[in-house]
Scaffold this motif. Structure first.
Motif, PDB file in Angstrom:
ATOM      1  N   GLN A  11      11.199  -4.011  71.679  1.00 10.06           N
ATOM      2  CA  GLN A  11      10.262  -2.936  71.113  1.00 10.06           C
ATOM      3  C   GLN A  11      10.751  -2.063  72.130  1.00 10.06           C
ATOM      4  OE1 GLN A  11       6.494  -4.823  71.806  1.00 10.06           O
ATOM      5  NE2 GLN A  11       6.258  -6.359  69.227  1.00 10.06           N
ATOM      6  N   HIS A  51       6.356   0.444  67.141  1.00 11.40           N
ATOM      7  CA  HIS A  51       7.298  -0.038  68.143  1.00 11.40           C
ATOM      8  C   HIS A  51       8.376   0.238  67.415  1.00 11.40           C
ATOM      9  CE1 HIS A  51       3.363  -2.560  69.636  1.00 11.40           C
ATOM     10  NE2 HIS A  51       3.196  -1.231  70.006  1.00 11.40           N
ATOM     11  N   SER A  56       9.375  -0.839  65.682  1.00 10.27           N
ATOM     12  CA  SER A  56      10.334  -1.598  64.671  1.00 10.27           C
ATOM     13  C   SER A  56      10.207  -2.493  63.024  1.00 10.27           C
ATOM     14  CB  SER A  56       9.678  -3.205  65.145  1.00 10.27           C
ATOM     15  OG  SER A  56       8.893  -3.401  65.781  1.00 10.27           O
ATOM     16  N   ARG A 107      12.322  -4.307  61.048  1.00  9.38           N
ATOM     17  CA  ARG A 107      12.738  -5.613  60.580  1.00  9.38           C
ATOM     18  C   ARG A 107      12.697  -6.827  59.857  1.00  9.38           C
ATOM     19  NH1 ARG A 107      13.558  -7.782  65.713  1.00  9.38           N
ATOM     20  NH2 ARG A 107      13.527  -5.812  67.051  1.00  9.38           N
TER      21      ARG A 107
END
Length: 305
Positions: free
Chosen positions: A141, A223, A225, A228
């Motif tokens: 992160q 973050h 992300s 993902r």
């Protein structure tokens, strides 16, 4: 110090030369959308600096022959590092992104990973003159604006100001990102997605995340992300619908095994989107982070002028 508009113009010219290797001033005008006078003045400044050099003349088609320009490959070096759970993988490139050195440093459990990373970088910088930028990729992160590693369970890191630590130690521009984002940026500059503004990249060696590029920029989220993945995620069932929802131009699939290639092609071919499927090169992630470091350095070129 240069104004922001001039920095942007220089960056556009350098990224074009970085992607297409060489170009005349007329091709730079067409490729960047800048005016003749802006391209001419910018190229002349870069030649004077030594970052851009002549590469002969184009073949005559009956008129005046034009000079061809390219980035001077020996102007400096860039380091890309992929931090994994058990090792550091690195690549050193020249200013034309040719690989000069690759390698692996096994992480020793009893020594802090940051200490081993700094030792690896110190050795590489000592071996390669004029290192201009360092790109660090890792699965974590991240706060991309502050360049802070918020959390990495694999490395045991929380709130690590990695960019600041490295730049203070080596006084060298450093950029931190997820390793898949680095590979995705490289795909858009030098790879199969060259010239595309909207695409998504999957790599077998980094199954935890896909790189999503929309309007020419990496999509990150809170973050860093976005993209993902897990094997259990519902994305795989809805894969074609998701790609159509994102309205991407292409899907890039880097594979290392026949099984992964067949799985991803079976999913991607259920859409009308263009698919690029290619063997994933061994230094893919670290080479991508070296590319990112060079791109970021282009945008901070004012430090060198």
């Amino acid at each position: 110090m240069l104004d922001q508009l001039k920095i942007k113009n220089l960056t556009n010219i350098l990224l074009y030369l970085f992607s297409y290797r060489k170009a005349t001033k007329a091709q730079l005008v067409q490729g960047t959308g800048l005016s003749n006078s802006t391209v001419s003045a910018s190229v002349n400044s870069l030649v004077k600096l030594g970052l851009v050099e002549g590469d002969g003349m184009e073949e005559s088609v009956g008129g005046r022959r034009s000079s061809i320009y390219r980035i001077n490959k020996d102007y400096g070096r860039f380091i890309g590092v992929d931090i994994r759970e058990k090792d550091l993988r690195y690549a050193v490139t020249d200013c034309q992104n040719a690989l000069l050195e690759t390698g692996v440093c096994t992480l020793k459990g009893q020594v802090p990973a940051i200490q081993q990373l700094l030792a690896c970088l110190e050795s590489l910088i000592a071996s390669h003159t004029k290192v201009l930028g360092i790109g660090i990729g890792l699965d974590a992160q991240l706060d991309p604006s502050e360049q802070v590693v918020l959390h990495s369970g694999r490395l045991g890191w929380d709130d690590v100001h990695l960019k600041e630590i490295i730049e203070r130690r080596f006084l060298t521009l450093t950029y931190i990102d997820h390793r898949v984002n680095g590979a995705g940026v490289r795909e858009g500059i030098l790879g199969n997605a060259q010239g595309l503004a909207n695409y998504v990249c999957f790599y077998e060696s980094a199954p935890e995340k896909a790189a999503l590029v929309l309007n020419g920029e990496i999509c990150r989220g809170a973050h860093n992300s976005i993209g993902r993945l897990t094997e259990e995620t519902a994305l795989w069932e809805a894969f074609p619908a998701v790609l159509n929802f994102l309205d991407v131009d292409a899907v890039c699939i880097g594979y290392r095994t026949k099984e992964y290639k067949e799985k991803m092609l079976a999913l991607a071919n259920r859409t009308d989107i263009e698919v690029f499927c290619f063997p994933e090169a061994e230094p893919c992630m670290e080479a991508g982070m070296a590319t990112v470091a060079q791109k970021e350095w282009f945008q901070s070129i004012y430090f060198m002028l």
